[in-house]
Scaffold this motif. Sequence first.
Motif, mmCIF file in Angstrom:
data_model
loop_
_atom_site.group_PDB
_atom_site.id
_atom_site.type_symbol
_atom_site.label_atom_id
_atom_site.label_comp_id
_atom_site.label_asym_id
_atom_site.label_seq_id
_atom_site.Cartn_x
_atom_site.Cartn_y
_atom_site.Cartn_z
ATOM 1 N N LYS A 93 0.745 -1.104 -0.018
ATOM 2 C CA LYS A 93 -0.055 -0.058 -0.070
ATOM 3 C C LYS A 93 0.907 1.216 0.003
ATOM 4 C CE LYS A 93 -4.172 -1.945 1.959
ATOM 5 N NZ LYS A 93 -4.950 -2.154 3.359
ATOM 6 N N HIS A 94 2.125 1.128 0.556
ATOM 7 C CA HIS A 94 3.160 2.502 0.556
ATOM 8 C C HIS A 94 3.857 2.416 -0.452
ATOM 9 C CE1 HIS A 94 1.092 3.367 4.415
ATOM 10 N NE2 HIS A 94 1.520 2.064 4.717
ATOM 11 N N THR A 95 3.942 1.564 -1.530
ATOM 12 C CA THR A 95 4.682 1.545 -2.679
ATOM 13 C C THR A 95 4.215 1.796 -3.775
ATOM 14 O OG1 THR A 95 4.470 -0.823 -3.146
ATOM 15 C CG2 THR A 95 6.497 -0.143 -1.752
ATOM 16 N N GLU A 96 4.673 2.563 -4.797
ATOM 17 C CA GLU A 96 3.946 2.916 -6.336
ATOM 18 C C GLU A 96 4.532 2.039 -7.251
ATOM 19 O OE1 GLU A 96 3.455 6.908 -7.172
ATOM 20 O OE2 GLU A 96 3.260 7.399 -4.966
ATOM 21 N N VAL A 97 3.871 0.904 -7.161
ATOM 22 C CA VAL A 97 4.224 -0.063 -8.315
ATOM 23 C C VAL A 97 2.824 -0.166 -9.090
ATOM 24 C CG1 VAL A 97 4.682 -2.396 -8.870
ATOM 25 C CG2 VAL A 97 5.838 -1.263 -7.106
ATOM 26 N N ASP A 98 2.871 0.490 -10.222
ATOM 27 C CA ASP A 98 1.340 0.236 -10.975
ATOM 28 C C ASP A 98 1.969 -0.096 -12.239
ATOM 29 O OD1 ASP A 98 -1.186 0.116 -11.826
ATOM 30 O OD2 ASP A 98 -0.915 2.503 -12.594
ATOM 31 N N ILE A 99 1.590 -1.595 -12.699
ATOM 32 C CA ILE A 99 2.067 -2.186 -13.899
ATOM 33 C C ILE A 99 0.648 -2.535 -14.536
ATOM 34 C CG2 ILE A 99 3.606 -4.070 -15.146
ATOM 35 C CD1 ILE A 99 4.950 -4.060 -12.085
ATOM 36 N N PRO A 100 0.410 -1.778 -15.525
ATOM 37 C CA PRO A 100 -0.733 -2.037 -16.357
ATOM 38 C C PRO A 100 -0.923 -3.275 -16.868
ATOM 39 C CG PRO A 100 -0.086 0.040 -17.115
ATOM 40 C CD PRO A 100 1.073 -0.681 -16.149
ATOM 41 N N HIS A 101 -1.943 -3.914 -16.699
ATOM 42 C CA HIS A 101 -2.476 -5.276 -17.158
ATOM 43 C C HIS A 101 -1.783 -6.433 -16.312
ATOM 44 C CE1 HIS A 101 -4.474 -3.357 -20.369
ATOM 45 N NE2 HIS A 101 -3.261 -2.855 -20.956
ATOM 46 N N LEU A 102 -0.890 -6.356 -15.538
ATOM 47 C CA LEU A 102 -0.229 -7.268 -14.957
ATOM 48 C C LEU A 102 -1.229 -8.371 -14.283
ATOM 49 C CD1 LEU A 102 2.419 -8.629 -13.955
ATOM 50 C CD2 LEU A 102 2.300 -7.074 -12.051
ATOM 51 N N LYS A 103 -2.053 -7.710 -13.406
ATOM 52 C CA LYS A 103 -2.930 -8.656 -12.531
ATOM 53 C C LYS A 103 -3.687 -9.702 -13.590
ATOM 54 C CE LYS A 103 -6.561 -8.649 -9.334
ATOM 55 N NZ LYS A 103 -7.604 -7.977 -8.334
ATOM 56 N N GLU A 104 -4.614 -9.120 -14.563
ATOM 57 C CA GLU A 104 -5.290 -10.069 -15.253
ATOM 58 C C GLU A 104 -4.228 -10.960 -16.108
ATOM 59 O OE1 GLU A 104 -5.359 -6.117 -17.605
ATOM 60 O OE2 GLU A 104 -5.442 -6.585 -15.626
ATOM 61 N N THR A 105 -3.033 -10.576 -16.315
ATOM 62 C CA THR A 105 -2.208 -11.478 -16.985
ATOM 63 C C THR A 105 -1.550 -12.728 -16.042
ATOM 64 O OG1 THR A 105 -1.548 -9.585 -18.761
ATOM 65 C CG2 THR A 105 -0.218 -11.606 -18.655
ATOM 66 N N VAL A 106 -1.101 -12.316 -15.039
ATOM 67 C CA VAL A 106 -0.578 -13.126 -14.116
ATOM 68 C C VAL A 106 -1.702 -14.044 -13.537
ATOM 69 C CG1 VAL A 106 1.390 -11.905 -13.607
ATOM 70 C CG2 VAL A 106 -0.403 -11.603 -12.071
ATOM 71 N N VAL A 107 -2.917 -13.482 -13.397
ATOM 72 C CA VAL A 107 -4.062 -14.468 -12.943
ATOM 73 C C VAL A 107 -4.200 -15.531 -13.788
ATOM 74 C CG1 VAL A 107 -6.555 -14.495 -12.391
ATOM 75 C CG2 VAL A 107 -4.950 -12.702 -11.214
ATOM 76 N N GLU A 108 -4.329 -15.127 -14.971
ATOM 77 C CA GLU A 108 -4.576 -16.016 -16.208
ATOM 78 C C GLU A 108 -3.210 -17.135 -16.197
ATOM 79 O OE1 GLU A 108 -4.931 -18.462 -19.683
ATOM 80 O OE2 GLU A 108 -6.672 -17.294 -18.562
ATOM 81 N N MET A 109 -2.205 -16.665 -16.047
ATOM 82 C CA MET A 109 -1.202 -17.597 -16.189
ATOM 83 C C MET A 109 -1.263 -18.628 -15.074
ATOM 84 S SD MET A 109 2.507 -15.889 -17.802
ATOM 85 C CE MET A 109 2.260 -14.277 -17.093
#
Length: 167
Positions: A93-109
């Motif tokens: 919550k205290h780090t700024e790591v925003d990687i677009p599309h990462l969530k859906e891609t890794v969930v799929e994998m």
Amino acid sequence: MLKEHAKLMGVFAACGEVIGRKKLQKIIYIAKKISFPFQEKFEFHFYGPYSEELTLRVEELCNMEFIDEVREKKGGYYQYRYTLTEEGEAFLKHTEVDIPHLKETVVEMNSQSARFLELVSTVLYFDTLTREEVTEKIFTLKRKQRYTEEEIQEAYGYIEQLKTQLQ
């Protein structure tokens, strides 16, 4: 300092749980190959692309109690389950790591089998070769896995599907 650790924690946060060290290695390798900003270096190993850096980073995250590693006996081997801890969630919550599309891609994998991800990562590892050469490498290096021509074609299709999701 912990930016690379935070990226990895983002994968655990997205997936909820990753079962298996091999699966984790393949998810990160495939993500890196299709353009996600992971910095770990990979070499070809017994089960396909492998990163000692990734192994060490996971160990560090366990030591910091940001991720939880549970070792389970499965027949003749041990299986590892990874989840983000409450401390890990608070850190993220205290780090700024925003990687677009990462969530859906890794969930799929993560929904795929480790065996299939091993094939996909092997295809990507030899991406400078022709399909025929890659197939020959797989039949030689991965003989014990007994991959079929159809599975190899499925792996190529899966890679294209993942890349298309990023556009």
